[in-house]
Design a protein around this motif. Structure first.
Motif, mmCIF file in Angstrom:
data_model
loop_
_atom_site.group_PDB
_atom_site.id
_atom_site.type_symbol
_atom_site.label_atom_id
_atom_site.label_comp_id
_atom_site.label_asym_id
_atom_site.label_seq_id
_atom_site.Cartn_x
_atom_site.Cartn_y
_atom_site.Cartn_z
ATOM 1 N N ALA A 170 0.808 -1.222 0.000
ATOM 2 C CA ALA A 170 0.000 0.000 0.000
ATOM 3 C C ALA A 170 0.843 1.275 0.000
ATOM 4 C CB ALA A 170 -0.930 -0.004 1.213
ATOM 5 N N VAL A 171 2.150 1.137 0.078
ATOM 6 C CA VAL A 171 3.013 2.323 0.134
ATOM 7 C C VAL A 171 3.098 2.978 -1.245
ATOM 8 C CG1 VAL A 171 5.359 3.141 0.566
ATOM 9 C CG2 VAL A 171 4.377 1.373 2.021
ATOM 10 N N PRO A 172 2.687 4.255 -1.376
ATOM 11 C CA PRO A 172 2.722 4.926 -2.692
ATOM 12 C C PRO A 172 4.128 4.968 -3.298
ATOM 13 C CG PRO A 172 1.413 6.187 -1.125
ATOM 14 C CD PRO A 172 2.101 5.112 -0.343
ATOM 15 N N LYS A 173 5.137 5.221 -2.475
ATOM 16 C CA LYS A 173 6.521 5.310 -2.957
ATOM 17 C C LYS A 173 6.959 4.014 -3.620
ATOM 18 C CE LYS A 173 11.233 6.088 -1.237
ATOM 19 N NZ LYS A 173 12.058 6.353 -0.033
ATOM 20 N N LEU A 174 6.455 2.892 -3.085
ATOM 21 C CA LEU A 174 6.854 1.585 -3.607
ATOM 22 C C LEU A 174 6.350 1.396 -5.035
ATOM 23 C CD1 LEU A 174 8.370 -0.853 -2.349
ATOM 24 C CD2 LEU A 174 6.144 -1.916 -2.060
ATOM 25 N N LYS A 175 5.176 1.911 -5.321
ATOM 26 C CA LYS A 175 4.589 1.741 -6.656
ATOM 27 C C LYS A 175 5.420 2.478 -7.713
ATOM 28 C CE LYS A 175 -0.023 1.251 -4.667
ATOM 29 N NZ LYS A 175 -1.359 1.856 -4.497
ATOM 30 N N GLU A 176 6.088 3.551 -7.306
ATOM 31 C CA GLU A 176 6.936 4.286 -8.245
ATOM 32 C C GLU A 176 8.200 3.497 -8.575
ATOM 33 O OE1 GLU A 176 7.780 8.030 -6.468
ATOM 34 O OE2 GLU A 176 5.676 8.513 -6.106
ATOM 35 N N ILE A 177 8.719 2.782 -7.574
ATOM 36 C CA ILE A 177 9.977 2.050 -7.737
ATOM 37 C C ILE A 177 9.759 0.665 -8.318
ATOM 38 C CG2 ILE A 177 11.966 1.094 -6.476
ATOM 39 C CD1 ILE A 177 11.478 3.291 -4.371
ATOM 40 N N PHE A 178 8.662 0.018 -7.888
ATOM 41 C CA PHE A 178 8.453 -1.404 -8.194
ATOM 42 C C PHE A 178 7.015 -1.606 -8.682
ATOM 43 C CE2 PHE A 178 8.112 -5.966 -6.893
ATOM 44 C CZ PHE A 178 9.242 -6.440 -7.560
ATOM 45 N N PRO A 179 6.824 -1.808 -9.986
ATOM 46 C CA PRO A 179 5.459 -1.888 -10.535
ATOM 47 C C PRO A 179 4.716 -3.185 -10.235
ATOM 48 C CG PRO A 179 7.091 -2.263 -12.271
ATOM 49 C CD PRO A 179 7.862 -1.903 -11.033
ATOM 50 N N ILE A 180 5.418 -4.216 -9.769
ATOM 51 C CA ILE A 180 4.765 -5.508 -9.501
ATOM 52 C C ILE A 180 3.998 -5.450 -8.176
ATOM 53 C CG2 ILE A 180 5.133 -7.984 -9.141
ATOM 54 C CD1 ILE A 180 7.718 -7.696 -10.772
#
Length: 266
Positions: free
Chosen positions: A64-74
């Motif tokens: 659920a971390v927004p920052k993670l979605k920018e770094i890791f699309p899976i």
């Protein structure tokens, strides 16, 4: 429960706390370690149920971390029995997070270097216009921020030498030598500054130290000879020129120095 399992359980319990502190990499590492521990060790039914709940929660919080979605699309998802698939995905995530940290650190270094160059140019502009006190203030402020940067101290000292601020150059070069005593260029520069100040004995001591560090540099002995020229120590000047020529027989300036010293001795 083994010590490894106890540690993994504790880390998984802290995943949400890590994320609140913006420690995404620590949270991902905790999930990774929890998966490893779950797969490695046989568990009682109650222990397995507790771990499944912790893994579910940790995966949900992390995904659920927004920052993670920018770094890791899976998308990170966890289902009981699919731990190995999730483990491989988390390993990929950790690699991407490390790359992100490295890229961010590189960007910070580049930004600092740009700031450093801007301040050097500002100080140089003051030197060029004869506003020496303002230049020294700018350079001192810069050195306070980069107090362990020997090359920066040397760079500023060279600017001082060109501007005739030999005392200021000497102080910065002495600090650079303390930080990097093996750099022969610093000794040659400090010798020049001290020679201009008429501090011949101090210059001689620095060159003696430099010879112990790297006694096969002909320019070291030539610059020491220049100190002896100003000091009018013609016997020592001749010896220095001879040492320079011994190391570099084609050193024309050292030949001229030796001839001049012999003439004064005669």
């Amino acid at each position: 429960m083994s010590a490894e399992l106890t540690k993994a359980r504790s880390q998984l319990s802290n995943v949400r706390t890590y994320l609140k502190q913006d420690k995404v990499q620590m949270a991902a590492q905790a999930l990774h370690d929890g998966l490893i521990a779950y797969l490695k060790h046989p568990l009682m039914k109650a222990e397995r149920q507790e771990f499944v709940r912790l893994l579910e929660d940790s995966t949900m919080y992390l995904s659920a971390v927004p920052k993670l979605k920018e770094i890791f699309p899976i998308v990170l998802t966890y289902k009981e029995g699919k731990e190995r698939e999730l483990l491989e995905t988390v390993k990929e995530l950790l690699v991407e997070l490390q790359k992100s940290v490295t890229d961010e650190a590189q960007q910070m270094l580049e930004a600092l270097e740009r700031q450093k160059q801007a301040e050097l140019e500002k100080g140089q502009a003051f030197l060029d216009s004869g506003q020496h006190q303002s230049a020294v203030a700018v350079f001192n402020s810069l050195l306070n921020r980069f107090s362990e940067d020997a090359e920066l101290k040397s760079d500023i000292a060279e600017r001082y030498i060109r501007a005739g601020l030999y005392h200021e150059a000497y102080e910065r070069l002495a600090e650079a030598i303390d930080l990097s005593p093996e750099n022969i260029r610093y000794y040659n520069s400090i010798g020049m500054a001290l020679r201009k100040l008429g501090k011949f004995k101090v210059a001689e001591k620095y060159f003696a130290k430099a010879v112990r560090v790297a006694g096969k540099d002909p320019h070291l002995f030539f610059n020491l000879g220049r100190v002896y020229v100003d000091w009018e120590k013609w016997d020592k000047c001749a010896k220095s020129a001879l040492m320079a020529l011994k190391l570099d027989p084609e050193f024309k300036e050292a030949e001229k120095m030796l001839a001049f010293a012999k003439k004064r001795l005669a």
